[in-house]
Design an enzyme around this catalytic site. Structure first.
Site, PDB file in Angstrom:
ATOM      1  N   LYS A 120       1.024  -1.397   0.271  1.00  0.00           N
ATOM      2  CA  LYS A 120      -0.086  -0.159   0.253  1.00  0.00           C
ATOM      3  C   LYS A 120       0.842   1.399   0.113  1.00  0.00           C
ATOM      4  CE  LYS A 120      -3.788   2.209   2.617  1.00  0.00           C
ATOM      5  NZ  LYS A 120      -5.196   1.705   3.688  1.00  0.00           N
ATOM      6  N   SER A 144      -9.921  -1.003   7.762  1.00  0.00           N
ATOM      7  CA  SER A 144      -8.599  -0.975   6.136  1.00  0.00           C
ATOM      8  C   SER A 144      -7.971  -2.697   5.358  1.00  0.00           C
ATOM      9  CB  SER A 144      -7.818   0.249   6.310  1.00  0.00           C
ATOM     10  OG  SER A 144      -8.892   1.513   5.936  1.00  0.00           O
ATOM     11  N   SER A 196      -9.417   1.300   3.324  1.00  0.00           N
ATOM     12  CA  SER A 196      -8.901   1.980   2.805  1.00  0.00           C
ATOM     13  C   SER A 196      -7.528   1.425   1.496  1.00  0.00           C
ATOM     14  CB  SER A 196      -7.860   3.505   3.040  1.00  0.00           C
ATOM     15  OG  SER A 196      -7.661   3.385   4.380  1.00  0.00           O
TER      16      SER A 196
HETATM   17  N1  GLN Z   1     -13.142   3.766   7.213  1.00  0.00           N
HETATM   18  C1  GLN Z   1     -12.077   4.438   8.274  1.00  0.00           C
HETATM   19  C2  GLN Z   1     -11.351   5.955   8.589  1.00  0.00           C
HETATM   20  O1  GLN Z   1     -11.272   5.971   7.769  1.00  0.00           O
HETATM   21  C3  GLN Z   1     -10.582   3.036   8.898  1.00  0.00           C
HETATM   22  C4  GLN Z   1      -9.279   3.559   8.583  1.00  0.00           C
HETATM   23  C5  GLN Z   1      -8.123   3.200   8.554  1.00  0.00           C
HETATM   24  O2  GLN Z   1      -8.227   1.299   8.698  1.00  0.00           O
HETATM   25  N2  GLN Z   1      -7.182   3.328   7.887  1.00  0.00           N
HETATM   26  O3  GLN Z   1     -11.318   6.314   9.629  1.00  0.00           O
END
Ligand code: GLN
Length: 497
Positions: free
Chosen positions: A79, A184, A160
């Site tokens: 990532k 994510s 994400s």
């Molecule tokens: N959807 C969550 C957020 O936007 C989790 C993001 C993540 O795990 N990086 O904070």
């Protein structure tokens, strides 16, 4: 030869040892697969040259019968919020569009030392803030499931770490790293039909993972099989003197017995009823019940348990997230790293202009609200209260793990949403629905794994989540493998190759 890309890591490693093909062949096929599926937009950077060079080095090691590990010559993706030496690391943001780190994140360094071949850096929501991979300056990542070529609407990949998930699901690599702060890794794993592991906080070093919420961030692993997940975990877990939040005890490599040797007799599995919430899709609920019955019939004790603070997790996460985001993002001021706006009248104006152009609206919104919660007059009311609540959520887990070893829940409340529907909601609405089942594990720091179970009536992956107490990865992944062996999830890579 294309079939190679759909096999598991150990099988490919054995074939490479037997000289059935070379590491360069495998990497070239992976790069071709990336090219053939580029419409899905999984990658921000494709590292052709590095990939071929490291594959050639692996080929030499195989010729000498000296692979560095079972990851020798295995294509992987990372990532784009993990620092990679001399390779652009953007976080999907204008702020870091041209940022080239001078060092490797510990995760990357360990993978490279083990012989893994980096094929590219994957797409993400800007700074990993999101649940869809819809908010990157490099555009949206499309799910490989249900997407037909050229169509304007499609299913989201989840986020994400959506780029990493799609890269693995399409067979462009055997495994990928994502990050998991509130779900994510597990969320895109669930939507893309993959195994997605959020390890215990501190089991894998965070050094070089660009921080979102330091107290919750963990590197996450996305693979098609549980065995592949174990291979990546073994290569990367363990103490790192450069990360003070990392474990200090040596890590013992995990070996999970073959599926037919696994037994779950007398394993105590809890079904927390709070996860059967209002927005839970019927097909997901049905799948959850089916797997609970299968486990019961296989000798486990499956019991209903209560976790009364689950519902409050979303609001608590959201406050803590925004507070930590506000302080983490302060480093991007146009002076030290990344983007710098053209503004010479004053330092304050330079900061303001840089940050107003460099960040998207989601990031700016979180910085503003986070700073609001942290104001002297609000600190107790929001931040401190959220910390107390976080403790209560963690205590729910402590209490329940006195009765059961593992919890079984859905990973996401639905299958992957359609892009056109998803973007009608704000980022905070998106996250509060998509991450309902995943965020509690990050609050408590415990490990959790998402496993694909079957396809819905619309042909999209349905996944379930297992959670266990800290450092229970061996039990968690053994149970995941037991389920994997029963459900035989039909990975799409075999169809598209
Ligand atoms: N959807 C969550 C957020 O936007 C989790 C993001 C993540 O795990 N990086 O904070």
């Amino acid at each position: 030869m294309d079939k190679v890309l759909s096999q598991n890591i150990r099988t490919v490693c054995r074939a490479l040892l037997d000289s059935k093909y070379t590491a360069r062949d495998v990497t070239k096929h992976a790069l071709k697969q990336i090219d053939d599926t580029k419409e899905l937009n999984a990658f921000i950077t494709i590292t052709h040259k590095i990939a071929i060079e490291s594959a050639d080095r692996s080929s030499e090691n195989y010729q000498m019968k000296k692979p560095r590990s079972e990851l020798e010559g295995i294509p992987i993706a990372i990532k784009d919020n993990f620092c990679t030496k001399n390779v652009k690391t953007t976080c999907g943001s204008k702020m870091l569009e041209h940022f080239i780190p001078p060092y490797n994140a510990t995760v990357c360094q360990r993978l490279f030392d083990a012989g893994a071949v980096l094929v590219g850096k994957t797409n993400l929501d800007e700074f990993a803030m999101g649940s869809g991979t819809v908010d990157s300056i490099y555009g949206v990542t499309k799910n490989v499931w249900g997407s037909s070529k050229g169509s304007t609407d499609f299913y989201i990949a989840g986020g994400s770490s959506g780029g990493s998930a799609v890269a693995v699901a399409t067979g462009s690599c055997f495994g990928a790293f994502g990050s998991d702060t509130g779900g994510s890794t597990r969320n895109p794993a669930s939507y893309c039909g993959l195994v997605g592991l959020k390890p215990t906080y501190g089991l894998i070093s965070r050094l070089g993972l660009i921080p979102l919420v330091n107290s919750m961030d963990v590197p996450g692993i996305l693979t098609r099989t549980v065995d592949d997940c174990v291979s990546l975990l073994n290569a990367t877990a363990g103490p790192d003197p450069k990360d003070s939040t990392c474990i200090t005890k040596p890590y013992t490599k995990l070996r999970i017995p073959p599926a037919d040797k696994l037994s779950i007799k007398n394993l105590k599995i809890g079904i927390p009823k709070e996860y059967a919430c209002e927005y839970l899709d019927n097909e997901v609920l049905h799948t959850w019940n089916e797997i609970a019955s299968f486990l019961e019939n296989s000798g486990a004790h499956v019991i209903e348990v209560e976790m009364p603070h689950t519902e409050l997790s979303i609001v608590c996460y959201s406050i803590l997230n925004q507070c930590e985001v506000a302080s983490n993002m302060a480093r991007y001021d146009g002076v030290q790293y990344g983007f710098r706006a053209n503004e010479e009248t004053s330092t304050e104006k330079l900061y303001a202009k840089t940050r107003s152009i460099g960040f998207n609206d989601v990031v700016k919104h979180r910085i503003l609200t986070g700073n609001y919660f942290l104001l002297t007059r609000n600190y107790e009311r929001y931040f401190e209260k959220a910390l107390k609540l976080r403790r209560l959520i963690a205590t729910d887990f402590d209490n329940v793990f006195e009765k059961v070893q593992i919890l079984l829940t859905p990973t996401t409340l639905t299958t992957a949403p359609l892009y056109s529907e998803f973007i009608t909601k704000s980022n905070s609405e998106q996250c509060s629905q998509q991450d309902y089942c995943t965020q509690p594990a990050n609050m408590a720091g415990i490990p959790a794994v998402s496993i694909p179970i079957k396809l819905s009536s619309a042909g999209l992956p349905i996944s379930l989540q297992l959670m266990g107490r800290n450092f229970s990865e061996p039990t968690l992944l053994a149970l995941a493998k037991f389920i994997e062996n029963e459900v035989k999830f039909p990975h799409i890579v075999e169809k598209i190759l």
